[in-house]
Design a protein around this motif. Structure first.
Motif, PDB file in Angstrom:
ATOM      1  N   LYS A 214      -5.069 -30.414  12.537  1.00 38.33           N
ATOM      2  CA  LYS A 214      -3.750 -30.577  12.050  1.00 38.33           C
ATOM      3  C   LYS A 214      -2.879 -31.244  13.298  1.00 38.33           C
ATOM      4  CE  LYS A 214      -0.534 -28.122   9.012  1.00 38.33           C
ATOM      5  NZ  LYS A 214      -0.261 -27.120   8.555  1.00 38.33           N
TER       6      LYS A 214
ATOM      7  N   LYS B 169     -16.569 -30.457  14.726  1.00 35.25           N
ATOM      8  CA  LYS B 169     -17.456 -30.568  13.401  1.00 35.25           C
ATOM      9  C   LYS B 169     -18.695 -30.119  13.378  1.00 35.25           C
ATOM     10  CE  LYS B 169     -19.389 -34.236  10.373  1.00 35.25           C
ATOM     11  NZ  LYS B 169     -20.075 -35.261  11.040  1.00 35.25           N
ATOM     12  N   GLU B 170     -19.548 -30.571  14.534  1.00 33.83           N
ATOM     13  CA  GLU B 170     -20.846 -30.086  14.910  1.00 33.83           C
ATOM     14  C   GLU B 170     -21.294 -28.959  15.102  1.00 33.83           C
ATOM     15  OE1 GLU B 170     -23.107 -32.504  14.053  1.00 33.83           O
ATOM     16  OE2 GLU B 170     -21.815 -34.069  13.954  1.00 33.83           O
ATOM     17  N   ALA B 171     -20.310 -28.142  15.788  1.00 36.48           N
ATOM     18  CA  ALA B 171     -20.452 -26.685  16.021  1.00 36.48           C
ATOM     19  C   ALA B 171     -19.565 -25.805  14.890  1.00 36.48           C
ATOM     20  CB  ALA B 171     -19.697 -26.499  17.439  1.00 36.48           C
ATOM     21  N   ASN B 172     -19.223 -26.547  13.830  1.00 35.90           N
ATOM     22  CA  ASN B 172     -18.579 -25.880  12.788  1.00 35.90           C
ATOM     23  C   ASN B 172     -17.391 -24.911  13.451  1.00 35.90           C
ATOM     24  OD1 ASN B 172     -17.905 -24.847  10.321  1.00 35.90           O
ATOM     25  ND2 ASN B 172     -19.712 -23.567  10.187  1.00 35.90           N
ATOM     26  N   CYS B 173     -16.497 -25.232  14.169  1.00 39.88           N
ATOM     27  CA  CYS B 173     -15.784 -24.620  15.055  1.00 39.88           C
ATOM     28  C   CYS B 173     -14.526 -24.304  14.200  1.00 39.88           C
ATOM     29  CB  CYS B 173     -15.095 -25.564  16.049  1.00 39.88           C
ATOM     30  SG  CYS B 173     -13.752 -24.559  16.792  1.00 39.88           S
ATOM     31  N   PRO B 174     -14.297 -22.804  14.075  1.00 41.14           N
ATOM     32  CA  PRO B 174     -13.320 -22.242  13.236  1.00 41.14           C
ATOM     33  C   PRO B 174     -11.868 -22.880  13.371  1.00 41.14           C
ATOM     34  CG  PRO B 174     -13.982 -20.749  15.027  1.00 41.14           C
ATOM     35  CD  PRO B 174     -14.895 -21.913  15.125  1.00 41.14           C
TER      36      PRO B 174
ATOM     37  N   LEU C   8      -9.488 -12.665  12.374  1.00 43.41           N
ATOM     38  CA  LEU C   8     -10.201 -13.685  12.375  1.00 43.41           C
ATOM     39  C   LEU C   8      -9.863 -14.776  11.149  1.00 43.41           C
ATOM     40  CD1 LEU C   8     -13.691 -12.665  13.273  1.00 43.41           C
ATOM     41  CD2 LEU C   8     -12.058 -13.913  14.704  1.00 43.41           C
ATOM     42  N   LYS C   9      -8.677 -15.193  11.179  1.00 43.30           N
ATOM     43  CA  LYS C   9      -8.141 -16.058  10.115  1.00 43.30           C
ATOM     44  C   LYS C   9      -7.450 -17.363  10.709  1.00 43.30           C
ATOM     45  CE  LYS C   9      -6.433 -13.660   6.323  1.00 43.30           C
ATOM     46  NZ  LYS C   9      -5.532 -12.921   5.503  1.00 43.30           N
ATOM     47  N   VAL C  10      -7.832 -18.360   9.943  1.00 45.00           N
ATOM     48  CA  VAL C  10      -7.453 -19.699  10.378  1.00 45.00           C
ATOM     49  C   VAL C  10      -6.850 -20.511   9.292  1.00 45.00           C
ATOM     50  CG1 VAL C  10      -9.080 -19.666  12.249  1.00 45.00           C
ATOM     51  CG2 VAL C  10      -9.643 -20.615   9.989  1.00 45.00           C
ATOM     52  N   SER C  11      -6.024 -21.473   9.511  1.00 43.60           N
ATOM     53  CA  SER C  11      -5.522 -22.167   8.348  1.00 43.60           C
ATOM     54  C   SER C  11      -6.358 -23.495   8.163  1.00 43.60           C
ATOM     55  CB  SER C  11      -4.143 -22.627   8.727  1.00 43.60           C
ATOM     56  OG  SER C  11      -4.242 -23.549   9.629  1.00 43.60           O
ATOM     57  N   TYR C  12      -6.319 -24.106   7.035  1.00 41.55           N
ATOM     58  CA  TYR C  12      -7.210 -25.350   6.773  1.00 41.55           C
ATOM     59  C   TYR C  12      -6.353 -26.298   5.866  1.00 41.55           C
ATOM     60  CZ  TYR C  12     -10.803 -28.221   4.995  1.00 41.55           C
ATOM     61  OH  TYR C  12     -11.784 -29.312   4.555  1.00 41.55           O
ATOM     62  N   ASN C  13      -6.008 -27.515   6.288  1.00 42.85           N
ATOM     63  CA  ASN C  13      -5.394 -28.475   5.496  1.00 42.85           C
ATOM     64  C   ASN C  13      -6.233 -29.584   5.538  1.00 42.85           C
ATOM     65  OD1 ASN C  13      -3.874 -30.972   5.575  1.00 42.85           O
ATOM     66  ND2 ASN C  13      -2.295 -29.608   5.339  1.00 42.85           N
ATOM     67  N   LYS C  14      -6.578 -29.860   4.228  1.00 42.59           N
ATOM     68  CA  LYS C  14      -7.783 -30.875   3.937  1.00 42.59           C
ATOM     69  C   LYS C  14      -7.326 -32.370   4.155  1.00 42.59           C
ATOM     70  CE  LYS C  14     -10.949 -32.333   0.296  1.00 42.59           C
ATOM     71  NZ  LYS C  14     -10.839 -33.719   0.538  1.00 42.59           N
ATOM     72  N   GLU C  15      -6.265 -32.438   4.069  1.00 42.93           N
ATOM     73  CA  GLU C  15      -5.541 -34.061   4.287  1.00 42.93           C
ATOM     74  C   GLU C  15      -5.535 -34.290   5.811  1.00 42.93           C
ATOM     75  OE1 GLU C  15      -1.400 -34.552   3.188  1.00 42.93           O
ATOM     76  OE2 GLU C  15      -1.839 -34.787   1.152  1.00 42.93           O
TER      77      GLU C  15
END
Lengths: 285, 79
Positions: free
Chosen positions: A46, A34-39, A8-15
């Motif tokens: 991206k 966004k509303e469901a806070n989807c992983p 259960l690992k995902v990537s996150y790129n703020k830009e």
């Protein structure tokens, strides 16, 4: 906080997240991401894709797995279809997924607004395939007809879980009514691809999962999705177990053997995750 | 130029998150897009990519710490 399994690992790129979030805010649009806070939000944003959520961000139902807020709903924004069409254009999407909160307060459940949105997207973006992930519209034929009449490429209605867990997970919904939605769509418009999906990890058995597959196929469902239920907060229904990737593979294999046009099954699959690939029957890589 | 690295706010509701791991050590070169650290929230573990290129100069928190959103957790020297 409970430790998560390694898969259960995902990537996150703020830009990337800020860019898509900024466009949505500018056009006064909501995304279920966004509303469901989807992983998968980070991955999808991206790739400059998102699942739009129309008819506001307040739901009239109180499903115990869902992060979307319940309460007093807002008036429907008549400009939303046009704004959404502009966002599809700005993101250069080839396939768009449009969902909504459930609006039991509206006479048609929001069916006409769905149709208006489909029409606006098609007018500004000819050639873009359109998938709608609709609420059950209380299973009313004439309301479903309005959505069908706008001719989306895919109509998805998620059954969400097995019949036996409905009371605890979707207290205001009805398993048979959800199956009826799929059945009605396929009967009225065989050319429209039908789709449904479930979350696992809520305490269901394998036999119950296979029963949902059988019921969905009998209703005329083409595409089936299975993903891990992930609790949005401590206030939501608990995760009973983390289903292993191997078990998801087994579900996929059995679902394919049963005859679905396409089945997506892995821990981070959500009903709109890689939806374009599902429509193409897995041919897009 | 030195740039502060903040704990990202992954959702509107997120108040804190657990720093699951650092993928770089103090003194390491970091390229924009490299996974700098991992954070654990209610649903998943997120691999956070660096927005800056430079040398990771200071780290203020360790793996396992629960940190408020927007808190400064490290400094990258971009010179």
């Amino acid at each position: 906080m409970e430790k998560k399994p390694a898969w259960l690992k995902v990537s996150y790129n703020k830009e990337a997240v800020d860019e898509v979030s900024g466009l949505m805010a500018k056009l006064k649009l909501n995304t279920v991401c966004k509303e469901a806070n989807c992983p998968s939000l980070g991955e999808c944003y991206k790739k400059r894709t998102a699942t739009f959520m129309i008819l506001g961000n307040i739901c009239t139902r109180h499903c115990r797995f869902c992060n979307v807020s319940s309460g007093v709903v807002e008036p429907v924004d008549p400009n939303e279809p046009q704004h959404l069409a502009e966002a599809v254009n700005a993101l250069d999407l080839k396939h768009v997924v449009i969902t909504s909160v459930t609006r039991d307060d509206l006479e048609d459940g929001g069916a006409k607004h769905f149709a208006n949105t489909i029409n606006a997207v098609r007018k500004l973006n000819p050639g873009v395939s359109i998938e709608v992930l609709i609420p059950d519209l209380r299973g009313v034929d004439k309301h479903l007809d309005i959505v069908i009449g706008a001719k989306p490429d895919v109509i998805n209605h998620n059954v969400e879980t097995v019949r036996e867990l409905y009371l605890g997970v979707r207290p205001e919904a009805d398993y048979d009514r959800s199956m009826y939605v799929i059945q009605y769509v396929k009967k009225r418009a065989p050319h429209i691809k039908t789709k449904t999906g479930i979350m696992v990890g809520l305490g269901e058995t394998d036999e119950q999962v296979y029963q949902v597959m059988d019921d969905s196929l009998k209703a005329g469902c083409d595409i089936f999705t299975i993903g891990q239920y992930l609790r949005p907060s401590a206030k939501h229904i608990s995760v009973k177990c983390y289903v292993t990737p191997e078990k998801f593979e087994e579900y996929k294999k059995i679902g394919e053997e049963k005859g679905f046009h396409y089945i997506a099954s892995s821990p981070l699959v959500r009903s709109s995750y890689r939806a374009e690939e599902a429509l193409a029957g897995g041919k897009i890589k | 130029m030195k740039k502060n690295i903040q704990m990202p706010k992954l959702s509107e509701q997120m108040e804190t998150a657990v720093l699951a791991a650092w993928n770089k050590e103090t003194g390491d070169m970091v390229k924009k897009g490299d996974v700098l650290f991992e954070i654990e929230t209610e649903k998943v573990v997120s691999e956070v990519e660096s927005m800056e290129s430079g040398v990771l100069e200071e780290i203020f928190f360790e793996a396992g710490d629960e940190i408020k959103a927007d808190e400064i957790i490290a400094v990258i020297n971009c010179d």
